[in-house]
Scaffold this active site. Structure first.
Site, short mmCIF file in Angstrom:
data_model
loop_
_atom_site.label_atom_id
_atom_site.label_comp_id
_atom_site.label_asym_id
_atom_site.label_seq_id
_atom_site.Cartn_x
_atom_site.Cartn_y
_atom_site.Cartn_z
N ARG A 224 31.46 -23.28 98.06
CA ARG A 224 30.28 -23.96 97.57
C ARG A 224 30.69 -25.19 96.75
NH1 ARG A 224 27.83 -21.78 100.87
NH2 ARG A 224 26.12 -20.29 100.68
N HIS A 272 29.32 -29.21 105.59
CA HIS A 272 28.90 -27.82 105.36
C HIS A 272 28.65 -27.09 106.68
CE1 HIS A 272 26.88 -24.83 102.37
NE2 HIS A 272 27.36 -24.19 103.44
P1 NDP Z 1 32.30 -11.65 99.76
O1 NDP Z 1 31.25 -11.26 98.80
O2 NDP Z 1 32.59 -10.73 100.91
O3 NDP Z 1 33.70 -11.85 99.01
C1 NDP Z 1 33.78 -12.50 97.79
C2 NDP Z 1 35.22 -12.38 97.29
O4 NDP Z 1 35.32 -13.16 96.10
C3 NDP Z 1 35.62 -10.96 96.91
O5 NDP Z 1 36.94 -10.71 97.28
C4 NDP Z 1 35.48 -10.93 95.40
O6 NDP Z 1 36.35 -10.02 94.73
C5 NDP Z 1 35.89 -12.35 95.06
N1 NDP Z 1 35.35 -12.76 93.75
C6 NDP Z 1 34.05 -12.85 93.37
N2 NDP Z 1 33.97 -13.23 92.09
C7 NDP Z 1 35.24 -13.36 91.64
C8 NDP Z 1 35.81 -13.71 90.40
N3 NDP Z 1 35.06 -13.99 89.33
N4 NDP Z 1 37.15 -13.72 90.30
C9 NDP Z 1 37.93 -13.40 91.36
N5 NDP Z 1 37.46 -13.08 92.57
C10 NDP Z 1 36.12 -13.06 92.72
O7 NDP Z 1 31.92 -13.09 100.30
P2 NDP Z 1 32.23 -13.75 101.72
O8 NDP Z 1 33.68 -13.66 101.95
O9 NDP Z 1 31.33 -13.21 102.76
O10 NDP Z 1 31.78 -15.26 101.47
C11 NDP Z 1 32.34 -16.06 100.44
C12 NDP Z 1 31.53 -17.32 100.25
O11 NDP Z 1 31.77 -18.24 101.31
C13 NDP Z 1 30.00 -17.16 100.27
O12 NDP Z 1 29.52 -16.69 99.05
C14 NDP Z 1 29.53 -18.56 100.60
O13 NDP Z 1 29.25 -19.27 99.42
C15 NDP Z 1 30.71 -19.20 101.32
N6 NDP Z 1 30.38 -19.54 102.72
C16 NDP Z 1 30.48 -20.84 103.13
C17 NDP Z 1 30.22 -21.18 104.42
C18 NDP Z 1 30.38 -22.58 104.90
O14 NDP Z 1 30.03 -22.89 106.04
N7 NDP Z 1 30.93 -23.47 104.10
C19 NDP Z 1 29.82 -20.18 105.42
C20 NDP Z 1 29.76 -18.86 104.90
C21 NDP Z 1 30.03 -18.55 103.59
P3 NDP Z 1 36.22 -8.42 94.95
O15 NDP Z 1 36.59 -8.19 96.39
O16 NDP Z 1 37.21 -7.87 94.03
O17 NDP Z 1 34.79 -8.08 94.67
C1 OXD Z 2 26.67 -19.38 104.12
C2 OXD Z 2 26.75 -20.80 104.43
O1 OXD Z 2 26.62 -18.99 102.96
O2 OXD Z 2 26.49 -21.21 105.57
O3 OXD Z 2 26.67 -18.59 105.09
O4 OXD Z 2 27.12 -21.59 103.56
#
Ligand code: NDP
Ligand code: OXD
Length: 309
Positions: A224, A272
């Site tokens: 993001r 994006h």
């Molecule tokens: P998940 O919720 O599956 O994973 C999030 C990960 O981040 C987990 O491993 C979590 O740790 C870790 N995390 C969260 N907060 C912290 C913190 N404070 N410190 C350290 N680690 C942290 O999310 P996804 O993998 O499905 O997606 C990640 C992000 O990707 C989405 O939220 C979205 O914003 C972005 N995205 C962007 C896209 C694009 O096209 N650019 C498309 C899709 C998604 P733990 O496992 O220990 O809980």
């Molecule tokens: C998502 C994105 O969060 O597209 O899936 O950014």
């Protein structure tokens, strides 16, 4: 029972067709023509206007069209007690893995420099190491980070990941929490951000963090725009602290025409679209969850409102 949905205009027809194909009996309402709002039990949304979801009195679940749910939790009027379900679907994960592998390889093999040389008609031998001697760090080891880390480990990169809780992922060194952060950053010659945007991660890609990376490290942010302090990225590129950045997300999207990133020789911009939710696969996940809710079971991939992801 009705379901209302709001996606970006370009993809609304594909979502509508997927619902029609997979659950023809479902009463689908369009965002701008909701009909009797008391019928609406499910909302499938991307960036709904603030306060609108609160207006549906019988909502049983809110489904995010994307993996991220920051666009929902930023609504101060988000109805309390209604489960928020995030998108986890295989095509979204596959697309992100492709994006990360593509850009890690570009950074690793110094492809941007070679393209600049071609434009300048300059023949310069640039030596590139092979994957085992390149340290890649993935921030966030959830659905997307884990898959990307595994793909990079399969290419034999030296991969580490950072998350809130420890992980056991084959071929990936796990660091976690504040305690593990400095060692993780020291390991990241190519840093990939796949964190959710929460109060804890907002602005995390800043000068203080860049200073803990090996000098000349590079950055890939596909999570993001709110994670990045954009002036700090520009300053780090200027000072050589960062060698290059690939950015898919921005504080303001679309990226404003006068933003310094556009013309920057060491910034790669994508709009994006690192990965897009596949409507067919996504609708399948939504329908499975509707069946679960009807059976009195909790939906899968429910978000913890306290953690915000
Ligand atoms: P998940 O919720 O599956 O994973 C999030 C990960 O981040 C987990 O491993 C979590 O740790 C870790 N995390 C969260 N907060 C912290 C913190 N404070 N410190 C350290 N680690 C942290 O999310 P996804 O993998 O499905 O997606 C990640 C992000 O990707 C989405 O939220 C979205 O914003 C972005 N995205 C962007 C896209 C694009 O096209 N650019 C498309 C899709 C998604 P733990 O496992 O220990 O809980
Ligand atoms: C998502 C994105 O969060 O597209 O899936 O950014």
């Amino acid at each position: 029972m009705a379901l209302i949905f709001r996606t970006d205009a370009a993809r609304a027809a594909a979502w509508g067709a997927a619902f029609q194909r997979q659950m023809p009996e479902l009463d689908i309402r369009m965002w701008d023509a909701p009909g009797n709002i008391a019928d609406i039990e499910f909302a499938v949304v991307w960036k709904p206007e603030r306060g609108v979801l609160r207006g549906f009195p019988n909502l049983k679940a809110i489904f995010s069209v994307g993996a991220g749910v920051d666009h929902l939790f930023s609504d101060p009027e988000l109805p309390e007690g209604v489960p928020v379900v995030r998108m986890v679907e295989p095509e979204l994960t596959r697309g992100m893995t492709e994006y990360v592998v593509l850009h890690v390889l570009r950074h690793h093999r110094r492809q941007r420099e070679m393209e600049a040389n071609q434009r300048a008609e300059k023949w310069e031998m640039i030596e590139v190491p092979t994957a085992p001697s390149r340290k890649v760090g993935i921030m966030g080891l959830g659905e997307l980070g884990r898959a990307a880390a595994l793909a990079l480990a399969a290419l034999e990169f030296d991969v580490a990941g950072w998350s809130r809780t420890p992980k056991d992922i084959p071929g990936v060194e796990s660091f976690h929490g504040d305690f593990g952060m400095d060692a993780f950053l020291a390991h990241s010659e190519i840093l990939v951000c796949l964190l959710p945007l929460t109060t804890e991660t907002e602005g995390i890609l800043n000068t203080g963090l860049f200073e803990k990376l090996p000098r000349g490290a590079s950055l890939i942010n596909a999570a993001r725009g709110g994670h990045q302090v954009e002036e700090d990225i520009l300053a780090a590129l200027e000072s050589g602290r960062l060698s290059e950045a690939t950015l898919d997300v921005f504080r303001e999207e679309p990226l404003p025409a006068d933003h310094s990133f556009w013309g920057h020789p060491r910034v790669t911009i994508t709009p994006h679209n690192a990965s897009l939710t596949d409507p067919d696969s996504a609708v399948r996940q939504v329908i499975e969850n509707i069946h679960r809710i009807r059976r009195g079971e909790p939906p899968t991939n429910i978000v913890d409102p306290k953690a915000g992801y």
